[in-house]
Motif scaffolding. Structure first.
Motif, PDB file in Angstrom:
ATOM      1  N   LYS A  10      -4.154  -4.011  15.841  1.00 11.78           N
ATOM      2  CA  LYS A  10      -2.882  -3.470  15.361  1.00 11.78           C
ATOM      3  C   LYS A  10      -1.999  -4.579  14.778  1.00 11.78           C
ATOM      4  CE  LYS A  10       1.046  -0.682  16.518  1.00 11.78           C
ATOM      5  NZ  LYS A  10       1.342   0.633  16.921  1.00 11.78           N
ATOM      6  N   ALA A  11      -2.035  -5.767  15.381  1.00 12.86           N
ATOM      7  CA  ALA A  11      -1.232  -6.882  14.885  1.00 12.86           C
ATOM      8  C   ALA A  11      -1.658  -7.318  13.479  1.00 12.86           C
ATOM      9  CB  ALA A  11      -1.335  -8.062  15.835  1.00 12.86           C
ATOM     10  N   GLU A  12      -2.915  -7.110  13.139  1.00 10.13           N
ATOM     11  CA  GLU A  12      -3.435  -7.514  11.822  1.00 10.13           C
ATOM     12  C   GLU A  12      -3.410  -6.381  10.803  1.00 10.13           C
ATOM     13  OE1 GLU A  12      -6.813 -10.778  12.863  1.00 10.13           O
ATOM     14  OE2 GLU A  12      -7.272  -8.707  13.402  1.00 10.13           O
ATOM     15  N   SER A  13      -3.063  -5.191  11.223  1.00  9.35           N
ATOM     16  CA  SER A  13      -3.146  -4.032  10.336  1.00  9.35           C
ATOM     17  C   SER A  13      -2.026  -4.026   9.296  1.00  9.35           C
ATOM     18  CB  SER A  13      -3.083  -2.742  11.154  1.00  9.35           C
ATOM     19  OG  SER A  13      -1.828  -2.613  11.782  1.00  9.35           O
ATOM     20  N   VAL A  14      -2.293  -3.350   8.186  1.00  9.00           N
ATOM     21  CA  VAL A  14      -1.307  -3.173   7.125  1.00  9.00           C
ATOM     22  C   VAL A  14      -0.481  -1.954   7.494  1.00  9.00           C
ATOM     23  CG1 VAL A  14      -0.978  -2.656   4.684  1.00  9.00           C
ATOM     24  CG2 VAL A  14      -2.846  -4.150   5.398  1.00  9.00           C
ATOM     25  N   ARG A  15       0.838  -2.140   7.568  1.00  8.93           N
ATOM     26  CA  ARG A  15       1.720  -1.032   7.943  1.00  8.93           C
ATOM     27  C   ARG A  15       2.551  -0.544   6.778  1.00  8.93           C
ATOM     28  NH1 ARG A  15       3.359  -3.955  13.385  1.00  8.93           N
ATOM     29  NH2 ARG A  15       1.316  -3.852  14.356  1.00  8.93           N
ATOM     30  N   LYS A  16       2.962  -1.452   5.904  1.00 12.34           N
ATOM     31  CA  LYS A  16       3.743  -1.092   4.723  1.00 12.34           C
ATOM     32  C   LYS A  16       3.126  -1.764   3.507  1.00 12.34           C
ATOM     33  CE  LYS A  16       8.202  -0.886   7.070  1.00 12.34           C
ATOM     34  NZ  LYS A  16       9.582  -1.430   7.079  1.00 12.34           N
ATOM     35  N   PHE A  17       3.183  -1.080   2.373  1.00 16.34           N
ATOM     36  CA  PHE A  17       2.703  -1.681   1.133  1.00 16.34           C
ATOM     37  C   PHE A  17       3.406  -1.021  -0.036  1.00 16.34           C
ATOM     38  CE2 PHE A  17      -0.096   1.876   1.885  1.00 16.34           C
ATOM     39  CZ  PHE A  17      -0.283   2.438   0.638  1.00 16.34           C
ATOM     40  N   ARG A  18       3.356  -1.664  -1.165  1.00 12.86           N
ATOM     41  CA  ARG A  18       3.935  -1.142  -2.399  1.00 12.86           C
ATOM     42  C   ARG A  18       2.896  -1.257  -3.509  1.00 12.86           C
ATOM     43  NH1 ARG A  18       7.553  -0.405   0.805  1.00 12.86           N
ATOM     44  NH2 ARG A  18       9.775  -0.683   0.539  1.00 12.86           N
ATOM     45  N   VAL A  19       2.888  -0.280  -4.398  1.00  9.79           N
ATOM     46  CA  VAL A  19       2.081  -0.354  -5.614  1.00  9.79           C
ATOM     47  C   VAL A  19       3.024  -0.868  -6.696  1.00  9.79           C
ATOM     48  CG1 VAL A  19       0.740   0.927  -7.307  1.00  9.79           C
ATOM     49  CG2 VAL A  19       0.603   1.548  -4.883  1.00  9.79           C
ATOM     50  N   LEU A  20       2.709  -2.017  -7.234  1.00 11.77           N
ATOM     51  CA  LEU A  20       3.585  -2.657  -8.207  1.00 11.77           C
ATOM     52  C   LEU A  20       3.353  -2.102  -9.610  1.00 11.77           C
ATOM     53  CD1 LEU A  20       3.221  -6.298  -6.886  1.00 11.77           C
ATOM     54  CD2 LEU A  20       5.136  -4.735  -6.528  1.00 11.77           C
ATOM     55  N   PRO A  21       4.393  -2.088 -10.432  1.00 11.40           N
ATOM     56  CA  PRO A  21       4.282  -1.517 -11.779  1.00 11.40           C
ATOM     57  C   PRO A  21       3.667  -2.471 -12.808  1.00 11.40           C
ATOM     58  CG  PRO A  21       6.510  -2.262 -11.416  1.00 11.40           C
ATOM     59  CD  PRO A  21       5.767  -2.473 -10.115  1.00 11.40           C
ATOM     60  N   ALA A  22       3.118  -3.589 -12.363  1.00  9.99           N
ATOM     61  CA  ALA A  22       2.558  -4.578 -13.288  1.00  9.99           C
ATOM     62  C   ALA A  22       1.155  -4.958 -12.852  1.00  9.99           C
ATOM     63  CB  ALA A  22       3.442  -5.822 -13.302  1.00  9.99           C
ATOM     64  N   GLN A  23       0.352  -5.370 -13.818  1.00 12.49           N
ATOM     65  CA  GLN A  23      -0.976  -5.874 -13.508  1.00 12.49           C
ATOM     66  C   GLN A  23      -0.917  -7.389 -13.420  1.00 12.49           C
ATOM     67  OE1 GLN A  23      -4.233  -4.447 -15.782  1.00 12.49           O
ATOM     68  NE2 GLN A  23      -3.497  -2.345 -15.819  1.00 12.49           N
ATOM     69  N   PHE A  24      -1.671  -7.941 -12.493  1.00  8.49           N
ATOM     70  CA  PHE A  24      -1.737  -9.394 -12.357  1.00  8.49           C
ATOM     71  C   PHE A  24      -2.819  -9.887 -13.312  1.00  8.49           C
ATOM     72  CE2 PHE A  24      -0.118  -9.727  -7.699  1.00  8.49           C
ATOM     73  CZ  PHE A  24       1.062  -9.115  -8.079  1.00  8.49           C
ATOM     74  N   THR A  25      -2.391 -10.508 -14.403  1.00 10.60           N
ATOM     75  CA  THR A  25      -3.316 -11.030 -15.404  1.00 10.60           C
ATOM     76  C   THR A  25      -2.994 -12.488 -15.687  1.00 10.60           C
ATOM     77  OG1 THR A  25      -1.902 -10.442 -17.274  1.00 10.60           O
ATOM     78  CG2 THR A  25      -3.473  -8.756 -16.534  1.00 10.60           C
ATOM     79  N   GLU A  26      -3.912 -13.151 -16.337  1.00  9.28           N
ATOM     80  CA  GLU A  26      -3.676 -14.539 -16.742  1.00  9.28           C
ATOM     81  C   GLU A  26      -2.538 -14.595 -17.761  1.00  9.28           C
ATOM     82  OE1 GLU A  26      -6.138 -18.306 -18.625  1.00  9.28           O
ATOM     83  OE2 GLU A  26      -7.212 -16.471 -18.156  1.00  9.28           O
ATOM     84  N   GLU A  27      -2.474 -13.602 -18.642  1.00  9.42           N
ATOM     85  CA  GLU A  27      -1.437 -13.568 -19.665  1.00  9.42           C
ATOM     86  C   GLU A  27      -0.046 -13.386 -19.059  1.00  9.42           C
ATOM     87  OE1 GLU A  27      -4.268 -11.629 -19.916  1.00  9.42           O
ATOM     88  OE2 GLU A  27      -5.234 -13.054 -21.261  1.00  9.42           O
ATOM     89  N   SER A  28       0.050 -12.622 -17.969  1.00 10.04           N
ATOM     90  CA  SER A  28       1.348 -12.415 -17.324  1.00 10.04           C
ATOM     91  C   SER A  28       1.752 -13.609 -16.474  1.00 10.04           C
ATOM     92  CB  SER A  28       1.324 -11.155 -16.460  1.00 10.04           C
ATOM     93  OG  SER A  28       0.520 -11.339 -15.302  1.00 10.04           O
ATOM     94  N   GLY A  29       0.800 -14.527 -16.216  1.00 11.74           N
ATOM     95  CA  GLY A  29       1.090 -15.723 -15.451  1.00 11.74           C
ATOM     96  C   GLY A  29       0.918 -15.570 -13.958  1.00 11.74           C
TER      97      GLY A  29
END
Length: 56
Positions: A10-29
């Motif tokens: 339980k201590a290692e589990s993911v409890r909250k998360f967000r889906v971000l509106p951007a993609q992580f790309t090399e171009e975005s830095g």
């Protein structure tokens, strides 16, 4: 998410998360050419979202 949380304590589990509106790309830095995450850039660009997760 449920399958991943079932495999950890339980201590290692993911409890909250967000889906971000951007993609992580090399171009975005957000990632390097070898596809490693640039944590400082992500922390700076998404500070508000990160703060919202940890705010009580």
């Amino acid at each position: 998410m449920d399958d991943g949380n079932a495999a950890v304590s339980k201590a290692e589990s993911v409890r909250k998360f967000r889906v971000l509106p951007a993609q992580f790309t090399e171009e975005s830095g957000h990632i390097t050419p070898s596809l490693k995450l640039k944590r400082s850039v992500v922390l700076k660009d998404f500070a508000d979202e990160i703060e919202a997760i940890y705010a009580r």
